[in-house]
Design an enzyme around this catalytic site. Structure first.
Site, PDB file in Angstrom:
ATOM      1  N   LYS A   1      13.646  22.467 -24.750  1.00  0.00           N
ATOM      2  CA  LYS A   1      14.746  23.575 -24.638  1.00  0.00           C
ATOM      3  C   LYS A   1      15.805  23.328 -23.674  1.00  0.00           C
ATOM      4  O   LYS A   1      15.413  22.139 -22.871  1.00  0.00           O
ATOM      5  CB  LYS A   1      14.129  24.768 -24.038  1.00  0.00           C
ATOM      6  CG  LYS A   1      13.197  25.348 -25.203  1.00  0.00           C
ATOM      7  CD  LYS A   1      12.583  26.936 -24.402  1.00  0.00           C
ATOM      8  CE  LYS A   1      11.644  27.415 -25.216  1.00  0.00           C
ATOM      9  NZ  LYS A   1      12.495  28.007 -26.556  1.00  0.00           N
TER      10      LYS A   1
ATOM     11  N   ARG B   1       3.801  30.355 -33.499  1.00  0.00           N
ATOM     12  CA  ARG B   1       3.217  30.658 -34.716  1.00  0.00           C
ATOM     13  C   ARG B   1       2.026  29.721 -34.915  1.00  0.00           C
ATOM     14  O   ARG B   1       1.072  30.056 -35.668  1.00  0.00           O
ATOM     15  CB  ARG B   1       4.447  30.457 -35.866  1.00  0.00           C
ATOM     16  CG  ARG B   1       4.783  28.951 -35.845  1.00  0.00           C
ATOM     17  CD  ARG B   1       6.038  29.102 -36.559  1.00  0.00           C
ATOM     18  NE  ARG B   1       7.436  29.687 -35.840  1.00  0.00           N
ATOM     19  CZ  ARG B   1       8.549  29.734 -36.281  1.00  0.00           C
ATOM     20  NH1 ARG B   1       8.749  29.337 -37.438  1.00  0.00           N
ATOM     21  NH2 ARG B   1       9.698  30.506 -35.459  1.00  0.00           N
TER      22      ARG B   1
HETATM   23  N1  BES Z   1       9.086  31.587 -26.815  1.00  0.00           N
HETATM   24  C1  BES Z   1      10.037  31.385 -27.923  1.00  0.00           C
HETATM   25  C2  BES Z   1      10.955  32.479 -28.332  1.00  0.00           C
HETATM   26  C3  BES Z   1      11.426  33.154 -27.377  1.00  0.00           C
HETATM   27  C4  BES Z   1      13.078  32.999 -27.126  1.00  0.00           C
HETATM   28  C5  BES Z   1      11.068  34.112 -26.352  1.00  0.00           C
HETATM   29  C6  BES Z   1      14.062  33.960 -26.083  1.00  0.00           C
HETATM   30  C7  BES Z   1      11.946  35.028 -25.580  1.00  0.00           C
HETATM   31  C8  BES Z   1      13.310  34.759 -25.499  1.00  0.00           C
HETATM   32  C9  BES Z   1       9.463  30.471 -29.030  1.00  0.00           C
HETATM   33  O1  BES Z   1       8.622  30.018 -28.667  1.00  0.00           O
HETATM   34  C10 BES Z   1      10.735  29.533 -29.507  1.00  0.00           C
HETATM   35  O2  BES Z   1      11.024  28.701 -28.989  1.00  0.00           O
HETATM   36  N2  BES Z   1      11.157  29.962 -30.717  1.00  0.00           N
HETATM   37  C11 BES Z   1      12.227  28.969 -31.539  1.00  0.00           C
HETATM   38  C12 BES Z   1      11.830  29.010 -33.051  1.00  0.00           C
HETATM   39  C13 BES Z   1      12.516  27.811 -33.672  1.00  0.00           C
HETATM   40  C14 BES Z   1      12.398  26.711 -32.954  1.00  0.00           C
HETATM   41  C15 BES Z   1      12.487  27.963 -34.817  1.00  0.00           C
HETATM   42  C16 BES Z   1      13.539  29.753 -31.426  1.00  0.00           C
HETATM   43  O3  BES Z   1      13.503  30.929 -31.295  1.00  0.00           O
HETATM   44  O4  BES Z   1      14.505  29.176 -30.960  1.00  0.00           O
HETATM   45 MN    MN Z   2       9.019  27.807 -28.293  1.00  0.00          MN
END
Ligand code: BES
Ligand code: MN
Ligand code: ZN
Length: 498
Positions: free
Chosen positions: A274, A348
């Protein structure tokens, strides 16, 4: 915070503060009339000058200077009498408690529940006081010693009401203690709240509340074949594990409701790292897990007459030489294979193995909660949790519980066509879709692991953390899901009785 319920005359209460809910129509209000009498018409003058006239979100403090046994009077606005709702009262109580703690008041008498003839106002007001007063000061050297509101007395007119409402106040206390516990876990730093820390916490809750609890460690996960959970955890020095809790409030033969919560104790994104900005907030990626632990604690404390299973997969998502990486192929507990195209779509993966595992309890319904997608925050912001599911009755019951508790839900579709987004060239599925419909494609992925059991998925990415702080949600973890699940489970329990 302790709640007391008593009967008496507000004008005779000896207290540091009397909290009164005021509507925009003061006419014919006996209490306001008598307060006017005792206070030389000060409240009426405020209404006349429009300095305070009961508007939603407004409040005024009057020092009584001996004219009443109560030292102060807090008038809190609730708007038009016909429009008073539990949620308004919850927010008003939170506003009041902030002002009380600012004034170093430690105990107060409340009449907020008597502002309008609406059901549920006692619960709402006590929730607002207790949740609004929450602060996380474990690691603050000075603020820990500051005074706080320790006691709220709900005042009724008749002794009969005391008998009727004392158990209601006790139930609010059980529920809100569980919400506060969940907030503590979510706010706890990532180096404290590791997978094994949360597993220990689950064992502790199990012991304290009579819920059976076991923890599947890495070797057992491997033995079972939970390839998805193991893959996500393999880049971390803090090994993954999975909590399995069983609360038995009904006979052996009664099929349980299953609750599953995402427990990523820190989400760096893994090899699909990230960006740095605000990454520290990803300590809250276990808010689904915290909600499940809180709901089980509250259900046991309330002795709900039903059986429950709680499953909490726990892992830390880290980049490392041993971490899973884009292009990897994993085999899930269900036997379905998944090609990894983004290690940041890890929630997931840990959930899919947990959803497969929970089938062995033959549940009547499965509800999972997860801070799953940033896309959900884009779609719904911070005022609603996204809900998707395979059973319209289950979804509708949860949406109702959301209205009752103020933890609102909004449904998104899970049509088969969305499955196109998750097709892999080499495996049964890939773990991340493209940029469109991110919340739905994640929900669709999970759906492949629930079989024919009625199932609902709650994406709490936008509701688990409050950036600024508003009313009874102080800045930080909200504890979302706990009150919602309990309201839903209480409805299920009531349905079983009749
Ligand atoms: N934990 C994150 C989602 C999240 C984002 C929670 C902001 C709370 C606040 C999750 O694991 C994630 O990183 N999701 C990705 C999915 C994508 C890579 C398909 C996302 O939302 O960018
Ligand atoms: Mn994630
Ligand atoms: Zn995550």
């Amino acid at each position: 915070m302790n709640f007391l319920v008593t009967a008496g005359n507000p004008l005779e209460m000896v207290t540091q503060a009397l909290v009164v809910g005021c509507c925009t129509e003061p006419e014919g209000e006996l209490l306001l009339d008598s307060l006017n009498g005792a206070l030389d018409g000060v409240p009426a003058a405020m209404y006349a000058s429009k300095e305070f006239f009961g508007k939603v979100g407004s409040m005024t403090v009057i020092h009584t200077l001996g004219r009443l046994p109560a030292r102060r009077l807090l008038l809190v606005g609730l708007g038009a009498r016909g429009e008073v709702t539990p949620e308004r009262v919850r927010q008003a109580a939170a506003l009041a408690v902030k002002s009380l703690s600012g004034a170093k008041v430690t105990s107060a008498v409340s009449l907020l529940h008597r502002a309008a003839p609406v059901a549920g106002l006692l619960e709402a007001s006590l929730e607002g006081f207790y949740l609004g007063a929450y602060r996380y000061d474990r690691y603050k050297s000075k603020e820990r010693e500051e005074s706080r509101v320790e006691e709220v007395t709900a005042l009724f007119a008749e002794p009969d009401e005391v008998t009727l409402f004392s158990p209601v106040a006790a139930a609010v206390k059980s529920r809100c203690d569980a919400v506060r516990m969940a907030r503590d876990l979510v706010t706890a730093p990532g180096n404290v709240a590791t997978p094994s820390f949360l597993a220990d916490k689950a064992l502790e809750i199990g012991g304290a509340y009579g819920i059976s609890c076991s923890v599947l460690r890495q070797e057992e996960l491997a033995h079972l074949g939970m390839g998805a959970l193991l893959a996500v955890g393999q880049g971390s020095h803090n090994p993954p594990c999975m909590v399995v809790m069983e609360y038995r409030g009904a006979g052996e033969s009664s099929r349980p409701v299953a609750l599953v919560g995402k427990g990523i104790t820190f989400d760096t994104g893994g090899i699909s790292l990230k960006p740095g900005a605000n990454m520290e907030l990803m300590k809250h990626d276990m808010a689904g897990a915290a909600a499940v632990l809180g709901a089980l604690q509250a259900a046991a404390s309330l002795k709900l007459p039903m059986n429950l299973v709680g499953i909490v997969p726990l892992a830390e998502n880290m980049p490392d030489g041993k971490a899973y990486k884009p292009g990897d192929l994993i085999t899930t507990l269900s036997g379905q294979t998944v090609e990894i195209n983004n290690t940041d779509a890890e929630g997931r993966l840990i959930l899919c193995d947990a959803l497969t595992y929970v089938q062995r309890f033959d549940p009547v319904a499965i509800i999972d909660l997860a801070t799953l997608t940033g896309a959900c925050v884009v779609a719904l912001g911070h005022n609603a949790t996204g809900i998707m599911g395979s059973d319209s009755q289950l979804v509708a019951a949860l949406v109702r519980a959301g209205e009752v508790t103020g933890e609102r839900l909004w449904e998104l579709p899970l049509w088969d066509e969305y499955g196109e987004l998750m097709k892999s060239d080499i495996a049964d599925l890939k773990n991340a879709g493209g940029p469109s419909a991110g919340t739905i494609s994640a929900g669709w992925f999970l759906k492949q692991f629930v079989g024919s059991c009625p199932w609902a998925h709650l994406d709490i990415a936008g509701t688990a953390w409050e950036d600024k702080g508003r009313h009874y949600l102080p800045k930080g973890a909200t504890g979302v899901g706990v009150r919602l699940l309990i309201a839903y489970l209480q409805e299920v329990a009531q349905g079983q009785e009749t």
